[in-house]
Design a protein around this motif. Structure first.
Motif, PDB file in Angstrom:
ATOM      1  N   PRO A   3     142.831  43.250  23.128  1.00 41.49           N
ATOM      2  CA  PRO A   3     142.101  42.567  22.052  1.00 41.49           C
ATOM      3  C   PRO A   3     142.682  41.189  21.735  1.00 41.49           C
ATOM      4  CG  PRO A   3     142.451  44.864  21.466  1.00 41.49           C
ATOM      5  CD  PRO A   3     143.236  44.603  22.731  1.00 41.49           C
ATOM      6  N   ASN A   4     144.016  41.050  21.774  1.00 38.79           N
ATOM      7  CA  ASN A   4     144.636  39.753  21.489  1.00 38.79           C
ATOM      8  C   ASN A   4     144.273  38.716  22.539  1.00 38.79           C
ATOM      9  OD1 ASN A   4     145.812  40.577  19.117  1.00 38.79           O
ATOM     10  ND2 ASN A   4     147.789  41.048  20.054  1.00 38.79           N
ATOM     11  N   ALA A   5     144.309  39.105  23.810  1.00 39.04           N
ATOM     12  CA  ALA A   5     143.953  38.179  24.892  1.00 39.04           C
ATOM     13  C   ALA A   5     142.478  37.795  24.785  1.00 39.04           C
ATOM     14  CB  ALA A   5     144.246  38.808  26.250  1.00 39.04           C
ATOM     15  N   PHE A   6     141.633  38.764  24.461  1.00 39.84           N
ATOM     16  CA  PHE A   6     140.200  38.493  24.321  1.00 39.84           C
ATOM     17  C   PHE A   6     139.952  37.528  23.160  1.00 39.84           C
ATOM     18  CE2 PHE A   6     135.773  39.529  23.207  1.00 39.84           C
ATOM     19  CZ  PHE A   6     135.180  39.356  24.450  1.00 39.84           C
ATOM     20  N   HIS A   7     140.677  37.716  22.075  1.00 39.63           N
ATOM     21  CA  HIS A   7     140.539  36.843  20.914  1.00 39.63           C
ATOM     22  C   HIS A   7     140.948  35.415  21.265  1.00 39.63           C
ATOM     23  CE1 HIS A   7     141.808  35.084  17.002  1.00 39.63           C
ATOM     24  NE2 HIS A   7     140.617  35.547  16.666  1.00 39.63           N
ATOM     25  N   ARG A   8     142.058  35.258  21.978  1.00 36.85           N
ATOM     26  CA  ARG A   8     142.494  33.916  22.407  1.00 36.85           C
ATOM     27  C   ARG A   8     141.454  33.288  23.324  1.00 36.85           C
ATOM     28  NH1 ARG A   8     147.385  36.370  22.811  1.00 36.85           N
ATOM     29  NH2 ARG A   8     147.216  36.557  25.067  1.00 36.85           N
ATOM     30  N   LEU A   9     140.958  34.062  24.270  1.00 35.57           N
ATOM     31  CA  LEU A   9     139.935  33.572  25.193  1.00 35.57           C
ATOM     32  C   LEU A   9     138.686  33.121  24.437  1.00 35.57           C
ATOM     33  CD1 LEU A   9     138.667  33.296  28.072  1.00 35.57           C
ATOM     34  CD2 LEU A   9     137.862  35.642  27.717  1.00 35.57           C
ATOM     35  N   PHE A  10     138.258  33.931  23.497  1.00 30.72           N
ATOM     36  CA  PHE A  10     137.080  33.633  22.679  1.00 30.72           C
ATOM     37  C   PHE A  10     137.245  32.298  21.958  1.00 30.72           C
ATOM     38  CE2 PHE A  10     135.501  34.212  18.230  1.00 30.72           C
ATOM     39  CZ  PHE A  10     134.147  34.149  18.492  1.00 30.72           C
ATOM     40  N   ARG A  11     138.394  32.060  21.376  1.00 32.14           N
ATOM     41  CA  ARG A  11     138.648  30.810  20.644  1.00 32.14           C
ATOM     42  C   ARG A  11     138.785  29.624  21.601  1.00 32.14           C
ATOM     43  NH1 ARG A  11     138.747  30.821  15.279  1.00 32.14           N
ATOM     44  NH2 ARG A  11     140.234  29.120  15.243  1.00 32.14           N
ATOM     45  N   ILE A  12     139.440  29.831  22.720  1.00 26.36           N
ATOM     46  CA  ILE A  12     139.568  28.757  23.710  1.00 26.36           C
ATOM     47  C   ILE A  12     138.195  28.329  24.211  1.00 26.36           C
ATOM     48  CG2 ILE A  12     140.345  28.261  26.072  1.00 26.36           C
ATOM     49  CD1 ILE A  12     142.853  29.987  25.389  1.00 26.36           C
ATOM     50  N   SER A  13     137.319  29.293  24.455  1.00 27.01           N
ATOM     51  CA  SER A  13     135.979  28.940  24.948  1.00 27.01           C
ATOM     52  C   SER A  13     135.206  28.123  23.914  1.00 27.01           C
ATOM     53  CB  SER A  13     135.194  30.193  25.360  1.00 27.01           C
ATOM     54  OG  SER A  13     134.757  30.925  24.237  1.00 27.01           O
ATOM     55  N   ALA A  14     135.377  28.431  22.650  1.00 24.31           N
ATOM     56  CA  ALA A  14     134.696  27.672  21.594  1.00 24.31           C
ATOM     57  C   ALA A  14     135.254  26.254  21.515  1.00 24.31           C
ATOM     58  CB  ALA A  14     134.838  28.384  20.252  1.00 24.31           C
ATOM     59  N   TRP A  15     136.566  26.109  21.587  1.00 20.61           N
ATOM     60  CA  TRP A  15     137.164  24.769  21.556  1.00 20.61           C
ATOM     61  C   TRP A  15     136.789  23.970  22.797  1.00 20.61           C
ATOM     62  CZ3 TRP A  15     138.314  22.326  17.476  1.00 20.61           C
ATOM     63  CH2 TRP A  15     138.829  22.991  16.364  1.00 20.61           C
ATOM     64  N   TYR A  16     136.714  24.623  23.939  1.00 19.14           N
ATOM     65  CA  TYR A  16     136.259  23.951  25.167  1.00 19.14           C
ATOM     66  C   TYR A  16     134.853  23.388  24.954  1.00 19.14           C
ATOM     67  CZ  TYR A  16     134.144  23.429  29.765  1.00 19.14           C
ATOM     68  OH  TYR A  16     133.452  22.940  30.855  1.00 19.14           O
TER      69      TYR A  16
END
Length: 132
Positions: A3-16
């Protein structure tokens, strides 16, 4: 995926999305970006980009506005369930990019397609359920 990795990925994709899309939001920023891309094409020996018409500008501005708003919603709500909707959008965007590439679009688009596909795949992966 945890869940932590998915959360980081989710936020990175939004910032991208914010980073890549903001130039599309206004006619002025789009014009500057289009000129820069055209210069990159010339420097790379690629054919010039087509002239950006009022309709192309309008639809690019629509695209930029919607994607920026969607990115801000994902960042503000911080709800990982939105990643699944974002993944669906990325699969569709990837389809349209591939269609454009197969019909003569700039080869620079391959780089954007690769990123879209990576985020689409990663945001489609299952997330481990935390132990109680």
């Amino acid at each position: 995926m945890s869940p932590n990795a998915f959360h980081r990925l989710f936020r990175i994709s939004a910032w991208y999305d914010v980073l890549i899309t903001w130039p599309y939001m206004t006619p002025v920023t789009l014009g500057v970006m289009w000129t820069t891309l055209n210069s990159a094409h010339a420097a790379s020996g690629l054919t010039p980009l087509p002239v950006l018409t009022v309709y192309g500008t309008l639809f690019a501005n629509f695209f930029g506005t919607v994607v920026i708003i969607w990115s801000v919603v994902r960042l503000r709500l911080n709800d990982m369930r939105l990643a699944r909707y974002d993944a669906a959008g990325r699969w569709l965007f990837s389809t349209w990019m591939l269609y454009a590439l197969l019909n003569g679009a700039s080869p620079l688009l391959w780089g954007f397609l690769a990123v879209e596909l990576c985020f689409a795949v990663l945001q489609s992966l299952p997330v481990k359920t935390p132990a109680p």
